[in-house]
Structures are given as C-alpha cells and as structure tokens.
Design an enzyme around this catalytic site. Sequence first.
Site, PDB file in Angstrom:
ATOM      1  N   SER A   1       0.830  -1.208   0.000  1.00  0.00           N
ATOM      2  CA  SER A   1       0.000   0.000   0.000  1.00  0.00           C
ATOM      3  C   SER A   1       0.860   1.253   0.000  1.00  0.00           C
ATOM      4  O   SER A   1       1.951   1.282   0.587  1.00  0.00           O
ATOM      5  CB  SER A   1      -0.893   0.024   1.251  1.00  0.00           C
ATOM      6  OG  SER A   1      -1.589   1.245   1.372  1.00  0.00           O
TER       7      SER A   1
ATOM      8  N   LYS B   1       1.509  -3.132   6.175  1.00  0.00           N
ATOM      9  CA  LYS B   1       1.846  -3.099   4.758  1.00  0.00           C
ATOM     10  C   LYS B   1       3.325  -2.761   4.558  1.00  0.00           C
ATOM     11  O   LYS B   1       3.988  -3.310   3.659  1.00  0.00           O
ATOM     12  CB  LYS B   1       0.962  -2.096   4.015  1.00  0.00           C
ATOM     13  CG  LYS B   1      -0.485  -2.546   3.877  1.00  0.00           C
ATOM     14  CD  LYS B   1      -0.603  -3.850   3.098  1.00  0.00           C
ATOM     15  CE  LYS B   1      -2.052  -4.211   2.785  1.00  0.00           C
ATOM     16  NZ  LYS B   1      -2.166  -5.433   1.968  1.00  0.00           N
TER      17      LYS B   1
ATOM     18  N   TYR C   1      -2.592  -0.617   9.855  1.00  0.00           N
ATOM     19  CA  TYR C   1      -2.647  -1.002   8.445  1.00  0.00           C
ATOM     20  C   TYR C   1      -1.367  -0.563   7.738  1.00  0.00           C
ATOM     21  O   TYR C   1      -0.735  -1.355   7.029  1.00  0.00           O
ATOM     22  CB  TYR C   1      -3.866  -0.380   7.781  1.00  0.00           C
ATOM     23  CG  TYR C   1      -4.030  -0.771   6.327  1.00  0.00           C
ATOM     24  CD1 TYR C   1      -4.525  -2.030   5.993  1.00  0.00           C
ATOM     25  CD2 TYR C   1      -3.688   0.097   5.301  1.00  0.00           C
ATOM     26  CE1 TYR C   1      -4.677  -2.404   4.657  1.00  0.00           C
ATOM     27  CE2 TYR C   1      -3.828  -0.271   3.972  1.00  0.00           C
ATOM     28  CZ  TYR C   1      -4.326  -1.516   3.653  1.00  0.00           C
ATOM     29  OH  TYR C   1      -4.464  -1.883   2.340  1.00  0.00           O
TER      30      TYR C   1
END
Length: 252
Positions: free
Chosen positions: A145, A162, A158
Amino acid sequence: MANALITGSSRGIGRAVAQAFARRGDRVVVHYGRDRDAAQQTLASLEGSGHAVIGGDLGDPVEAQRVVEEAVAALGSLDILVNNAAVAPSAANAHRVDSASYAEWQAAWSAMVSVNLLGASNVTMLVAQHLIERGSGGAIVNVGSRGAFRGEADHPAYAATKAGLQAFGQSMALVLAPHGISVTSVAPGMVATERQSAKLESEQGDSIRGQSPFGRVGTPEEVADAVAYLTSSSAVWASGTVLDLNGASYFR
C-alpha cells in the site's frame, strides 16, 4: 500455463488479479476469508477451466497451512502466490492514537497484524518451500500500500503491516533468488473497488481524486496488470522491487 494461489481474491483487486491470470491461461485458486458467495462469483467470472475456491482465515496459522495444502492438492502444484488478503481499513476498525480506546487499539493491531503480516508470511513460507522442492522457480507478489510510505492517521496498524509486508518481500527476494523464485511487491494508492465506492461517491470523493494529477483513482485492473507482469518470466530481474501504483499522488 501456471498455477496460482491468490489470497483474498473474492472481490476487488484480488478478483481482478484472478481474472487477469485466467485470461492468460493460468489456473487459479480463489481464496476467501468469509464471503464464499463473492468467491463463487469470482470463480464464475474466470476464463478457462480447472480453477478452484478455497476458504480459510489466514490469521490462524493452522488455517493458513490448510489453505496452502488444499491449493496444492486442487491444482497439483503451485507456481505463483499473490498475497492480497488483508484486514482493510474501515470506520469500524479506525484507531487514531489521539481518540481510540486502548481496547480499540489492541483489537485493530491484533486483527491487522495476524492477517496482513503474519498470515502472509506463513503462506509465503509454505508456498516458498513447495516451490523450492519442485525446483522449477516461481513468483511471489505482495499487495502492499501507498500508506506504508505516506502513513495512515486513522489506521496506523494497516500502514505498519503493509510496510512490514513490503520489507518482508525484499528479505524473501534475497533468499529465494538462488532457487529461481522472484519476489516483488506493489504499493497501490486509492483504488476504485467496491469497498471504496461509498467514500468515492461521498463529499470526500473529489478531494481523493484530486490527490493524483490525473484527477482520478486507480482501477483494480491496473493493479492486476502490474501483478501479472511481475509474475511473468520477463520480470524476474525486478525481484526485490516495490512498484508504486498511485498515479503520481505520492513520491518517495
């Protein structure tokens, strides 16, 4: 023809990757975490034959092992792994450090680390050992990401997972190259998936599209085409790379 396991491929980017692989003649295992109906819809959309659907919670190491074993059994062997499964950011799992409770913080980190990072690492380890044993090379692609570089204020777990996944991919690239196995990552920015449709249609939509000088967000098909290239024989020399797919919305 290659055999591919694509985790989290019941919808969105994963579905587009499965479709891209099937179009070029690959056989695909469509993996899902919870939504079997969506996975069946993905399966029905694939060109060719010999595909399979397998469910399992990759946050559970036992389930992760079962998924890999069933994928190998379903196709006979594997050549490609795409680590796309993830606990994605949502309003329900937001955990800003300046507003979340400790319980919310713990829950978000536990869920995201167990699937996004540990689950992907477990599946990678198992598939890598299968590829090494086969001795025919292969390819692994991690779906990371842009948030790994830009940060995620509402979802720091998150972004961290990532970033960890992308770093993990580079470590694997070092070890697996002597076995003819390439390992790469893609780092998409905002992509117009079903999960993002409400946000893109809201009053935030223009601002989100304005992050890119193209004035739009990416498509699942654009990410899928990049993943397809990275799993091709022409992309072996790209092993270790993290490919930004964000429409010039962020530079590093």
